[in-house]
Structure formats: structure tokens, C-alpha cells
Write a protein that holds these residues in place. Structure first.
Motif: not given
Length: 162
Positions: A2-12, A25-38
Motif C-alpha cells: 500500500l505504501a508503494a502506491r502512496g496509501v497510508s494505513v492507520l491501525w485501529p 507487552g504494553a499496548d503502545q509497544d505492541t502497536m509500534a512493533s505491528l506498525l513497523k512490521a506491516t
């Protein structure tokens, strides 16, 4: 992809969610890790009046500058780490189930104060989920250079935009 096509994604991010498996883990650490991985760009904090700075700090620890979007917009002191949020600028001001929110805008034309005080760095996504005539909201979005949330399917109830 998606990023290659200029689309930004927000996770809920659903702080109130009791049915999703906890990662450990803490929610903020889990979310940051998921965002980095995806390759995600940030989170939407559902029902949040603002997104806590701990989410920004967790992203920074992984060299990510996250877009943190709260359903309740944000607060003045959170503008240093919040780039976007929803704006309920109409009839839904101060709903009974969300007393901590600061939705007090009543008549157009309204100026997006957060966008003004941040010199355009903050973007509000204007939303009025149950309104059938969205003319004023669309005009305010355009006037402020803001986003517009075209929520037509509200929890399974179709609400066609006119």
C-alpha cells in the motif's frame, strides 16, 4: 504494498476491547512493533479523547514517527505528538457517554483552532456520523483544508450521504 502506491494505513487501537488476545507487552509497544512490521503509518484511537504520549515514544524507540489519530480530536498539551484527529463539530457535541471530550463547536463557519495554532501541521477529520445532510460539514472541511469522514455505514445502519 500500500505504501508503494502512496496509501497510508492507520491501525485501529481499541483500548476498551476485551475480546482480542493480549500480546503480552504494553499496548503502545505492541502497536509500534505491528506498525513497523506491516509498514503502517499510525493508529486510530477509537473512543480516545487523545492518544497518550507513550504511543509516540514507543514509535520513536523504533525510529518511527507515528500518526496518532484520536476519535475525540486531541488536547492542547497533546499537539506536540498528535498530528490528526476526528472532529465532531455538530450535534454530537459533548455526548453523554464521553464526558471527557471537548466537542463544543456549534455554528459555521468554524475555524480549526488546532490547525491554526500548529501552522497547518494538524489535520482534523470532520465527522457527524448520523447527519444525513452533510453540506455544512463538507464546507467546513474545505474551508479549513481538513479531512472529511464519510461514515455512511454506522454500526450496520446505512446512512446515505445526500
Amino acid at each position: 504494498q500500500l505504501a508503494a502506491r502512496g496509501v497510508s494505513v492507520l491501525w485501529p487501537y481499541l483500548d476498551w476491547d476485551q475480546g482480542t488476545r493480549v500480546e503480552g507487552g504494553a499496548d503502545q509497544d505492541t502497536m509500534a512493533s505491528l506498525l513497523k512490521a506491516t509498514g503502517g503509518r499510525g493508529i486510530n484511537g477509537d473512543s480516545e479523547p487523545f492518544v497518550n504520549i507513550s504511543f509516540w515514544q514507543a514509535g520513536q524507540a523504533l525510529n518511527l514517527s507515528l500518526a496518532l489519530q484520536a476519535e475525540g480530536g486531541t488536547r492542547d498539551n497533546a499537539l506536540n505528538w498528535s498530528a490528526t484527529g476526528w472532529g465532531y463539530w455538530g450535534r454530537q457535541s459533548n455526548p453523554g457517554d464521553a464526558p471527557g471530550y471537548n466537542w463544543t463547536y456549534e455554528e459555521p463557519p468554524l475555524v480549526d483552532r488546532f490547525k491554526y495554532v500548529t501552522a497547518g501541521e494538524y489535520t482534523t477529520g470532520l465527522c457527524d456520523r448520523y447527519d444525513k445532510n452533510r453540506t455544512s460539514l463538507i464546507q467546513m472541511s474545505w474551508f479549513n483544508g481538513d479531512a472529511y469522514v464519510s461514515w455512511e455505514n454506522v454500526w450496520g445502519a446505512f446512512n446515505k450521504v445526500t
